[in-house]
Scaffold this motif. Structure first.
Motif, short mmCIF file in Angstrom:
data_model
loop_
_atom_site.label_atom_id
_atom_site.label_comp_id
_atom_site.label_asym_id
_atom_site.label_seq_id
_atom_site.Cartn_x
_atom_site.Cartn_y
_atom_site.Cartn_z
N VAL A 196 -0.37 10.02 -2.65
CA VAL A 196 -1.18 9.66 -1.92
C VAL A 196 -0.72 9.59 -0.30
N GLU A 197 -1.54 10.17 0.60
CA GLU A 197 -1.23 10.19 1.98
C GLU A 197 -2.00 8.88 2.22
N PHE A 198 -0.98 7.78 2.93
CA PHE A 198 -1.53 6.56 3.26
C PHE A 198 -1.82 6.60 4.65
N LEU A 199 -2.95 6.23 5.55
CA LEU A 199 -3.47 6.19 6.85
C LEU A 199 -3.72 4.64 7.06
N TYR A 200 -3.13 4.07 8.12
CA TYR A 200 -3.48 2.76 8.58
C TYR A 200 -3.92 2.61 9.90
N ALA A 201 -5.07 1.70 10.10
CA ALA A 201 -5.47 1.67 11.69
C ALA A 201 -6.12 0.00 11.56
N ALA A 202 -5.79 -0.50 12.59
CA ALA A 202 -6.41 -1.94 12.91
C ALA A 202 -7.12 -2.04 14.06
N GLY A 203 -8.26 -2.91 14.28
CA GLY A 203 -8.71 -3.32 15.38
C GLY A 203 -9.11 -4.85 15.21
N LYS A 204 -9.03 -5.64 16.29
CA LYS A 204 -9.26 -7.02 16.24
C LYS A 204 -10.70 -7.45 16.21
N GLU A 205 -11.35 -6.38 16.75
CA GLU A 205 -12.79 -6.71 17.08
C GLU A 205 -13.70 -5.96 15.92
N GLY A 206 -14.86 -6.42 15.46
CA GLY A 206 -15.50 -5.92 14.55
C GLY A 206 -15.96 -4.50 14.76
N ARG A 207 -16.42 -4.45 16.11
CA ARG A 207 -17.01 -3.06 16.55
C ARG A 207 -15.81 -2.24 16.55
N GLU A 208 -14.58 -2.41 16.89
CA GLU A 208 -13.47 -1.24 16.76
C GLU A 208 -13.14 -0.91 15.35
N TYR B 143 -1.02 -3.11 -2.48
CA TYR B 143 -0.49 -2.26 -3.84
C TYR B 143 -1.92 -1.93 -4.54
N LEU B 144 -2.62 -2.95 -4.96
CA LEU B 144 -3.67 -2.91 -5.93
C LEU B 144 -4.78 -2.08 -5.32
N ALA B 145 -5.04 -2.07 -3.86
CA ALA B 145 -6.44 -1.38 -3.34
C ALA B 145 -6.04 -0.15 -3.38
N VAL B 146 -4.66 0.40 -3.03
CA VAL B 146 -4.57 2.03 -3.14
C VAL B 146 -4.44 2.46 -4.56
N ASP B 147 -3.86 1.57 -5.28
CA ASP B 147 -3.64 1.99 -6.78
C ASP B 147 -5.13 2.08 -7.41
N GLY B 148 -5.87 1.15 -7.27
CA GLY B 148 -7.12 1.13 -7.67
C GLY B 148 -8.04 2.38 -7.16
N LEU B 149 -8.05 2.58 -6.21
CA LEU B 149 -8.71 4.05 -5.59
C LEU B 149 -8.30 5.17 -6.16
N TRP B 150 -6.91 5.20 -6.20
CA TRP B 150 -6.33 6.30 -6.80
C TRP B 150 -6.82 6.33 -8.61
N LEU B 151 -6.63 5.37 -9.16
CA LEU B 151 -7.33 5.18 -10.63
C LEU B 151 -8.60 5.62 -10.55
N HIS B 152 -9.51 5.24 -9.59
CA HIS B 152 -11.02 5.41 -9.64
C HIS B 152 -11.10 6.98 -9.31
N ALA C 204 1.01 -1.05 -0.11
CA ALA C 204 0.12 -0.09 -0.21
C ALA C 204 0.88 1.25 -0.14
N LYS C 205 1.80 1.22 0.72
CA LYS C 205 2.81 2.53 0.78
C LYS C 205 3.63 2.66 -0.50
N GLN C 206 3.83 1.39 -1.16
CA GLN C 206 4.40 1.74 -2.32
C GLN C 206 3.63 2.51 -3.46
N ALA C 207 2.42 1.93 -3.43
CA ALA C 207 1.48 2.52 -4.33
C ALA C 207 1.28 3.88 -3.91
N ALA C 208 0.93 4.24 -2.75
CA ALA C 208 0.95 5.56 -2.24
C ALA C 208 2.28 6.57 -2.48
N SER C 209 3.16 6.13 -2.55
CA SER C 209 4.36 6.78 -2.84
C SER C 209 4.42 7.11 -4.36
N LYS C 210 3.95 6.34 -5.15
CA LYS C 210 3.95 6.34 -6.67
C LYS C 210 2.93 7.26 -7.10
#
Length: 333
Positions: free
Chosen positions: A81-93, A287-296, A72-78
């Motif tokens: 894009v400013e790439f932000l990341y967060a994770a939560g192990k529970e669905g509510r989080e 990579y493809l997720a970030v690149d795909g959103l940028w293309l969209h 994701a960061k490689q695609a963002a650099s290209k």
């Protein structure tokens, strides 16, 4: 590396897409270098700066998501894009994190659907706010229903079926399928896929995935009592190492096989401590997720035409190690 027949064609297409756009720098820094990046000798992207967020169900210490983020960061650099990341192990989080990014009015969101019912409303809220969403890795069968543009990952049941077929080839009779996150629809689909094609018997074992010592102890105890278990299938790379340790403690002869790949798994394949691994190419998913959103956002494209984009499964064995070592060492496979 052997790709399962249902995924081979799309895997090839994904690899071409990645190779075509993978510049090491993006944004203004690259624009200043004439003749570098950006495809056929021209400048890198000069599109407006975008902000794209990713929310996953990662637990602590899961190296799989480090690899996803690398892509994701490689695609963002290209793509500037400013790439932000967060994770939560529970669905509510996860739902709360998605809501927070909607409030920040990001330009796109990448999400996992490990527990789709818990995050469905948050994803739909993002789509209703005009924020495009791409799902990756898990819950692909729920992607369209929540309003995502597309899903990037492997079909988990198909991947499980490929494992079952491989176990048949290896002459196995009884498999232990270790689920490290109870309620994760994708992990359950993997074990169900194994059971569908495997001619032997499959027993599932739920372990506490965020507590590796406890997981190791649970697997060891099962191997001590289940002497007829001749193969253990783990559903994440870190749990392969735990199972190798548990196997030694139990004095078991069971073959260890795993979903997912990292540097440690490649070492264990080389040492013949693991029979095979299922590679779903997490770097490619990020990579493809970030690149795909940028293309969209910049060109109105929809990756895969709205259909799932498969990044796996591919079966990796010891003979594939020489080609993989340099990639896993730098955290991209």
């Amino acid at each position: 590396m052997r790709t399962h027949r249902k995924a081979a064609a799309l895997l090839a297409g994904c690899a071409l897409a990645l190779a075509a756009g993978c510049s090491s720098e993006g944004g203004k820094a690259s624009e200043e270098k004439n003749g570098e990046g950006g495809g056929a000798g021209g400048k890198a992207v000069n599109t407006d700066r975008l902000k794209i967020a990713m929310v996953t169900h990662s637990g602590e210490g899961d190296t799989f998501w480090d690899i996803v983020q690398s892509g994701a960061k490689q695609a963002a650099s290209k793509d500037n894009v400013e790439f932000l990341y967060a994770a939560g192990k529970e669905g509510r989080e996860q739902a709360q994190l998605i809501d927070s990014y909607v409030a920040k009015k990001v330009d796109g969101i990448v999400v996992t659907l490990a527990k789709p019912e818990a995050v469905k409303a948050a994803v739909q809220k993002a789509v209703a706010a005009g924020i495009p969403v791409v799902t990756i890795n898990s819950g692909g069968e729920h992607s369209e229903a929540v309003g995502a543009l597309s899903h990037i990952g492997q079909e988990e049941s198909v991947a499980g079926e490929a494992v079952g077929e491989e176990l048949n080839t290896r002459g196995k009779k009884k498999a232990l399928c270790v689920i490290h996150e109870q309620g994760n629809v994708s992990l359950e689909a993997r074990c169900a896929g194994v059971k569908k094609t495997f001619r032997g018997t499959v027993e599932n074992l739920n372990v506490e995935g965020t507590n590796m010592p406890a997981s190791t102890s649970s697997i060891e105890a099962k191997l001590q009592t289940g002497k007829d278990i001749d193969t253990v299938v783990t559903l994440g790379a870190p749990f392969a190492a735990a199972t190798v340790k548990a196997k030694a403690g139990a004095g078991s002869d069971a073959e260890v096989n795993t979903f997912d790949l990292n540097a440690e798994v490649v070492k264990q394949l080389k040492a013949k401590e693991i029979g095979f691994a299922v590679d779903q190419q997490p770097y490619l998913q990020g990579y493809l997720a970030v690149d795909g959103l940028w293309l969209h956002k910049t060109n109105g494209n929809v990756l895969g035409g709205g259909k799932p984009v498969l990044t796996g499964p591919a079966l990796v064995t010891g003979k594939d190690v020489p080609a993989l070592e340099k990639h896993t060492a730098r955290g991209t496979r």
